[in-house]
Design a protein around this motif. Structure first.
Motif, mmCIF file in Angstrom:
data_model
loop_
_atom_site.group_PDB
_atom_site.id
_atom_site.type_symbol
_atom_site.label_atom_id
_atom_site.label_comp_id
_atom_site.label_asym_id
_atom_site.label_seq_id
_atom_site.Cartn_x
_atom_site.Cartn_y
_atom_site.Cartn_z
ATOM 1 N N ARG A 208 28.872 39.946 51.279
ATOM 2 C CA ARG A 208 28.919 41.138 50.068
ATOM 3 C C ARG A 208 28.510 40.507 48.729
ATOM 4 N NH1 ARG A 208 29.580 43.000 54.556
ATOM 5 N NH2 ARG A 208 31.243 43.991 54.808
ATOM 6 N N THR A 209 28.733 41.930 47.920
ATOM 7 C CA THR A 209 27.615 41.544 46.557
ATOM 8 C C THR A 209 28.767 41.891 45.257
ATOM 9 O OG1 THR A 209 25.820 40.498 47.162
ATOM 10 C CG2 THR A 209 26.193 41.662 44.822
ATOM 11 N N ALA A 210 29.075 41.679 44.115
ATOM 12 C CA ALA A 210 29.965 42.126 43.576
ATOM 13 C C ALA A 210 29.419 41.780 41.784
ATOM 14 C CB ALA A 210 31.779 41.600 43.405
ATOM 15 N N PHE A 211 29.499 42.458 41.580
ATOM 16 C CA PHE A 211 29.401 42.453 39.799
ATOM 17 C C PHE A 211 30.433 42.152 39.098
ATOM 18 C CE2 PHE A 211 26.169 45.754 41.076
ATOM 19 C CZ PHE A 211 24.671 44.697 41.073
ATOM 20 N N VAL A 212 30.261 41.109 38.172
ATOM 21 C CA VAL A 212 31.848 40.715 37.596
ATOM 22 C C VAL A 212 31.361 40.535 35.641
ATOM 23 C CG1 VAL A 212 33.518 38.991 37.586
ATOM 24 C CG2 VAL A 212 32.517 39.724 40.059
ATOM 25 N N LEU B 42 30.472 54.228 41.533
ATOM 26 C CA LEU B 42 30.850 52.730 42.430
ATOM 27 C C LEU B 42 32.053 52.087 42.425
ATOM 28 C CD1 LEU B 42 27.587 50.556 40.958
ATOM 29 C CD2 LEU B 42 27.947 52.046 43.229
ATOM 30 N N ASP B 43 32.232 52.481 43.273
ATOM 31 C CA ASP B 43 33.546 51.443 43.500
ATOM 32 C C ASP B 43 33.911 50.331 42.981
ATOM 33 O OD1 ASP B 43 33.751 53.376 45.496
ATOM 34 O OD2 ASP B 43 33.383 51.730 47.538
ATOM 35 N N ARG B 44 35.157 50.167 42.636
ATOM 36 C CA ARG B 44 35.363 48.739 41.721
ATOM 37 C C ARG B 44 36.216 47.873 43.275
ATOM 38 N NH1 ARG B 44 35.964 48.668 36.101
ATOM 39 N NH2 ARG B 44 34.063 50.320 35.258
ATOM 40 N N TYR B 45 36.810 47.332 42.222
ATOM 41 C CA TYR B 45 37.580 46.047 43.286
ATOM 42 C C TYR B 45 39.152 45.366 42.025
ATOM 43 C CZ TYR B 45 33.880 44.575 46.199
ATOM 44 O OH TYR B 45 32.615 44.194 47.062
ATOM 45 N N LEU C 106 35.296 44.301 37.806
ATOM 46 C CA LEU C 106 34.311 43.501 39.306
ATOM 47 C C LEU C 106 34.147 45.700 39.622
ATOM 48 C CD1 LEU C 106 37.668 42.582 38.649
ATOM 49 C CD2 LEU C 106 36.652 41.286 40.279
ATOM 50 N N ILE C 107 32.820 45.259 39.999
ATOM 51 C CA ILE C 107 32.092 46.972 40.482
ATOM 52 C C ILE C 107 30.813 45.994 41.855
ATOM 53 C CG2 ILE C 107 30.153 48.133 40.156
ATOM 54 C CD1 ILE C 107 30.510 48.767 37.126
ATOM 55 N N SER C 108 31.652 47.173 42.642
ATOM 56 C CA SER C 108 30.787 46.491 44.180
ATOM 57 C C SER C 108 29.645 47.329 44.106
ATOM 58 C CB SER C 108 31.979 47.841 45.190
ATOM 59 O OG SER C 108 30.691 47.544 46.231
#
Length: 308
Positions: free
Chosen positions: A163-167, A248-251, A181-183
């Motif tokens: 899995r990858t997330a942009f933080v 985009l989904d987020r966390y 925190l973007i998926s």
């Protein structure tokens, strides 16, 4: 005399069309299920009304065409009347066939529909949430800088669980930390979204947190793009071009003992503003290609909380 059987009718055809729409809608969309249910209920009620109508006239009361006299009763008719006078209750053959057909149709519909409904609905009520993901100390995320974080959700499964997330750490708001925190899962068909811009591979580092390998790479994204079908998003995840239907989904996140922890993913219709001041229009998690707001948001089935 034996009652008339129902004449030719389009109600069974409409009922069958409604059932077909329901079955197709379980795969295609919630709107088709609703439309099919309405069609099936309406035509089924009309069909049942004609089939069960108590006011059918016996054959000897029906006027003959052209004003002719009613047909003369046959010996079979007289036998039927005699049996009726003797209080012997019998169902005519057409009634038996009618009820048998309805019962058989109901059984077939149940056999076909129940497994489909089960597969479509039951997963939404099952607990499919994985454990939280510890991304390591908050000091690994400098304020205002984007970090691409990659980790294995289940190391035993290997690459399929990557899995990858942009933080990005946005600083503090009311003495509370703010993170974006973007998926990287494209909300068109689920392909991996990539950051468009420089990547500092020489500053990439890998750490192990609670037996989970976490890779962190500083990036400078101008936007995010999907290489599969041309979907494009700005740095806050808003859709800017291509087939995606939302942002985009987020966390969600938590801070535990000075570590940044991913909690769960959620869907986003759009984001107004940027960073700590952003206004996020958040919704429960939905699958790729599904709307979350407006009228379209009602046309999709309930989604289970899937793995991050």
């Amino acid at each position: 005399m034996e009652p008339h059987s129902p004449g030719p009718s389009i109600w069974p055809v409409g009922f069958a069309v409604g059932i077909a729409c329901i079955l197709a809608g379980l795969v295609v969309s919630r709107f088709a299920v609703i439309a099919g249910a309405v069609i099936a209920i309406v035509f089924g009620a009309l069909w049942a009304r004609d089939a069960m109508r108590a006011g059918r006239h016996p054959a000897d009361e029906a006027p003959a065409p052209g004003g002719e006299a009613p047909a003369v009763a046959t010996a079979a008719d007289l036998d039927y009347e005699a049996e009726t006078d003797g209080e012997v209750t019998r169902y005519p053959r057409n009634k038996f066939l009618e009820l048998s057909t309805l019962a058989l149709g109901g059984v077939i519909t149940g056999v076909v529909a129940l497994p489909i409904v089960g597969f479509a609905v039951l997963p939404a009520f099952r607990d499919q949430v994985s454990g939280e993901v510890d991304l390591g100390p908050t000091g690994n995320f400098p304020e205002g800088e984007w970090i691409e974080v990659t980790y294995f959700l289940d190391p035993a499964q290997g690459e399929v669980s990557r899995r990858t997330a942009f933080v990005r750490f946005n600083g503090t708001v009311n003495e509370l930390p703010s993170y974006t925190l973007i998926s990287n899962r494209c909300v068109h068909l689920g392909c991996p979204v990539q950051a468009s811009g420089p990547r500092n591979e020489d500053q990439r580092k890998a750490v192990e947190v609670n037996n989970v390998q976490v890779s962190m790479t500083p990036i400078l994204p101008a936007n995010y793009s999907c290489p599969c079908h041309g979907g494009a998003y700005d740095i806050e995840g808003n859709r800017t071009a291509g087939p995606p239907v939302r942002a985009l989904d987020r966390y969600k996140f938590d801070i535990v003992d000075g570590h940044l922890v991913l909690v769960e993913r959620y869907s986003v219709a759009k984001v107004e503003g940027e960073g700590a001041s952003a206004k996020i229009f958040a919704y429960g998690i939905q699958g790729p290609g599904e709307h979350v707001d407006g009228l379209e948001g009602w046309f999709y089935p309930i989604q289970p909380q899937d793995l991050r």
